[in-house]
Scaffold this active site. Structure first.
Site, PDB file in Angstrom:
ATOM      1  N   HIS A  58       0.836  -1.209   0.000  1.00 52.68           N
ATOM      2  CA  HIS A  58       0.000   0.000   0.000  1.00 52.68           C
ATOM      3  C   HIS A  58       0.870   1.258   0.000  1.00 52.68           C
ATOM      4  O   HIS A  58       0.684   2.155  -0.834  1.00 52.68           O
ATOM      5  CB  HIS A  58      -0.909  -0.004   1.223  1.00 52.68           C
ATOM      6  CG  HIS A  58      -1.782   1.208   1.337  1.00 52.68           C
ATOM      7  ND1 HIS A  58      -3.046   1.272   0.797  1.00 52.68           N
ATOM      8  CD2 HIS A  58      -1.555   2.430   1.911  1.00 52.68           C
ATOM      9  CE1 HIS A  58      -3.571   2.468   1.035  1.00 52.68           C
ATOM     10  NE2 HIS A  58      -2.685   3.192   1.705  1.00 52.68           N
ATOM     11  N   GLU A  59       1.795   1.304   0.938  1.00 53.28           N
ATOM     12  CA  GLU A  59       2.652   2.491   1.029  1.00 53.28           C
ATOM     13  C   GLU A  59       3.586   2.595  -0.171  1.00 53.28           C
ATOM     14  O   GLU A  59       3.941   3.689  -0.604  1.00 53.28           O
ATOM     15  CB  GLU A  59       3.454   2.463   2.332  1.00 53.28           C
ATOM     16  CG  GLU A  59       2.604   2.430   3.605  1.00 53.28           C
ATOM     17  CD  GLU A  59       1.630   3.599   3.718  1.00 53.28           C
ATOM     18  OE1 GLU A  59       1.846   4.641   3.048  1.00 53.28           O
ATOM     19  OE2 GLU A  59       0.644   3.477   4.463  1.00 53.28           O
ATOM     20  N   HIS A 101       1.900   4.556  -2.850  1.00 52.21           N
ATOM     21  CA  HIS A 101       2.044   6.010  -2.673  1.00 52.21           C
ATOM     22  C   HIS A 101       3.438   6.468  -3.096  1.00 52.21           C
ATOM     23  O   HIS A 101       3.601   7.498  -3.759  1.00 52.21           O
ATOM     24  CB  HIS A 101       1.833   6.385  -1.201  1.00 52.21           C
ATOM     25  CG  HIS A 101       0.420   6.226  -0.730  1.00 52.21           C
ATOM     26  ND1 HIS A 101      -0.660   6.762  -1.394  1.00 52.21           N
ATOM     27  CD2 HIS A 101      -0.088   5.600   0.373  1.00 52.21           C
ATOM     28  CE1 HIS A 101      -1.774   6.479  -0.741  1.00 52.21           C
ATOM     29  NE2 HIS A 101      -1.450   5.764   0.325  1.00 52.21           N
TER      30      HIS A 101
END
Length: 440
Positions: free
Chosen positions: A25-26, A29
């Protein structure tokens, strides 16, 4: 000691799953930010205190001691760190706030997109590697269903043959407990009972009752034979052999596996007559029932299942369907919570409840299935328009793109704090709820 080991296995599976999902997920980003020339100051799996870290270029990569999340710190962005130092200065070219709104929107969507991709890939590969095994409707309806207490509450009975779901035909018995069944508005089962066709409504709160611990609903009635006899058991000493078909126990007829336990519960520690069919002949054997209401044999289930293998290309649409069914089920479930049909205390789980889903034994199939489900749930929950979640940032950025005016940094800071209070409150409620359910 055994329960401690099971607890450690549960915790290890949860930590590994969250580390994978938070990590990707990170990373979503981070990649999106880098794509648009933004400076990423820190990438962390887990929250502080930091266990270890290293720096590559301008980014510090670290592992935190609290494995319940993670973060990416992008220069010039108001996030959960609430670091507003330097925001009073003119935006630098590499900062988040200096980029066009559409680029910032893609950065905030990066984590959600990668979680969706991860969930889909897990389901696709599981479908490709394992295929799908199931009990077909025609096979189950040779004998009908076993209706446990919850099923009886809604009007189902043991022996019912479920011929339709919500007015439509179905193939896989597991469809009867799918999201399509339990989340449908005005859903119903159509059953054949003693030659009569009856519609059984599916109540809106069925999903809540199904979430209760160790609850049973419906399953196929299983004809069976004796498979293996445990050496030294009552069955062994009484002369039971592999391949025997049990006809009656203590004078009570037995046709299906589910009928065994209720009968044996009445005769714990007693020696009873067990009538069996062996090589075409009927025999009566004196067998002592164990204190845990068993005879000491394993069963061969005589219900034929189907198995479907998939090529990789065939597995793609199947995996996509499985992944998005999870999202649809969670959206419907959230709607039922807000409408009051389902109580939040029965539906919201903390990391404690999630760890229990993984179980005390390490099963890789179950691990990857649950991890795929959680990846899709994380994507869905992160998209909710709550400040401090990605969806909150998306909401403000969408407003900026439509109105042409960006919310002030002060407003974003206050909104971030409010969102964090909301999220922490939900987490405290969920943990307290799981502790209460396990203790009481």
């Amino acid at each position: 000691m055994e329960s401690l080991l099971e607890g450690l296995v549960m915790a290890a599976q949860l930590i590994l799953a969250l580390s994978i999902l938070v990590g990707v997920h990170e990373f979503g980003h981070l990649i999106a930010a880098r794509l648009f020339g933004m400076r990423v100051e820190q990438y962390s799996i887990g929250f502080p205190p930091k266990i270890f870290g290293f720096k590559v270029g301008q980014t510090e990569y670290s592992l935190g001691a609290i494995p319940l999340g993670g973060f990416v710190k992008i220069s010039g962005m108001i996030d959960e760190s609430l670091d507003t130092e330097g925001l009073s200065e003119e935006p630098k070219p590499w900062e988040f706030r200096s980029k066009p709104a559409w680029q910032r929107l893609i950065v905030m969507m990066g984590g959600i997109i990668v979680n969706v991709i991860t969930g889909i890939l897990i389901f696709v590969f599981m479908t490709y590697v394992n295929g799908v095994s199931y009990f077909p409707k025609e096979e189950v309806n040779k004998n009908g269903i076993m209706a446990y207490e919850l099923a009886q509450e809604i009007g189902l009975k043991t022996g019912d043959k479920i011929i339709k779901l919500n007015g439509h035909d179905y193939e896989n018995f597991s469809d009867l407990r799918s999201a399509e069944a339990i989340f449908a508005d005005n859903g119903y089962y159509t059953v054949e009972r003693n030659g009569e066709i009856i519609d059984i409504p599916i109540p809106g709160d069925l999903v809540e009752k199904l979430s209760e611990k160790n609850v049973k609903f419906i399953e196929p009635l299983f004809p069976f034979n004796v498979n293996q006899v445990a050496p030294g058991s009552g069955a062994d000493k009484g002369g039971l052999k592999a391949g025997d078909q049990i006809l009656s126990i203590a004078g009570e007829p037995v046709s299906f596996f589910q009928e065994l336990k209720p009968i044996l519960e009445q005769y714990k520690g007693q020696t009873i007559d067990v009538n069996v069919l062996r090589d075409g002949s009927s025999l009566t054997l004196p067998i002592k029932v164990d204190v845990d209401a068993t005879l000491g044999f394993s069963s061969e289930m005589l219900l034929a299942s189907k198995h479907q293998d998939y090529t990789f290309m065939q597995a793609i649409p199947e995996g996509v369907d499985m992944a998005f069914e999870t999202v649809w089920a969670n959206a419907k479930g959230l709607g039922k919570i807000f409408s009051g049909e389902v109580s939040a205390s029965k539906s919201i789980s903390s990391p404690i409840g999630i760890a229990q889903m993984y179980g005390g034994t390490w099963d890789w199939n179950r691990f990857w299935y649950l991890t795929g489900v959680i990846s899709m749930i994380l994507a869905f929950m992160n998209f909710l328009p709550i400040p401090a979640l990605d969806g909150g940032h998306v909401m403000f950025l969408t407003y900026e793109m439509i109105s042409g005016r960006a919310p002030s940094d002060k407003f974003l800071e206050v909104a971030q704090k409010a969102g964090m209070v909301i999220l922490l409150s939900i987490m405290v409620f969920a943990i307290g709820n799981d502790l209460f359910k396990n203790l009481f």
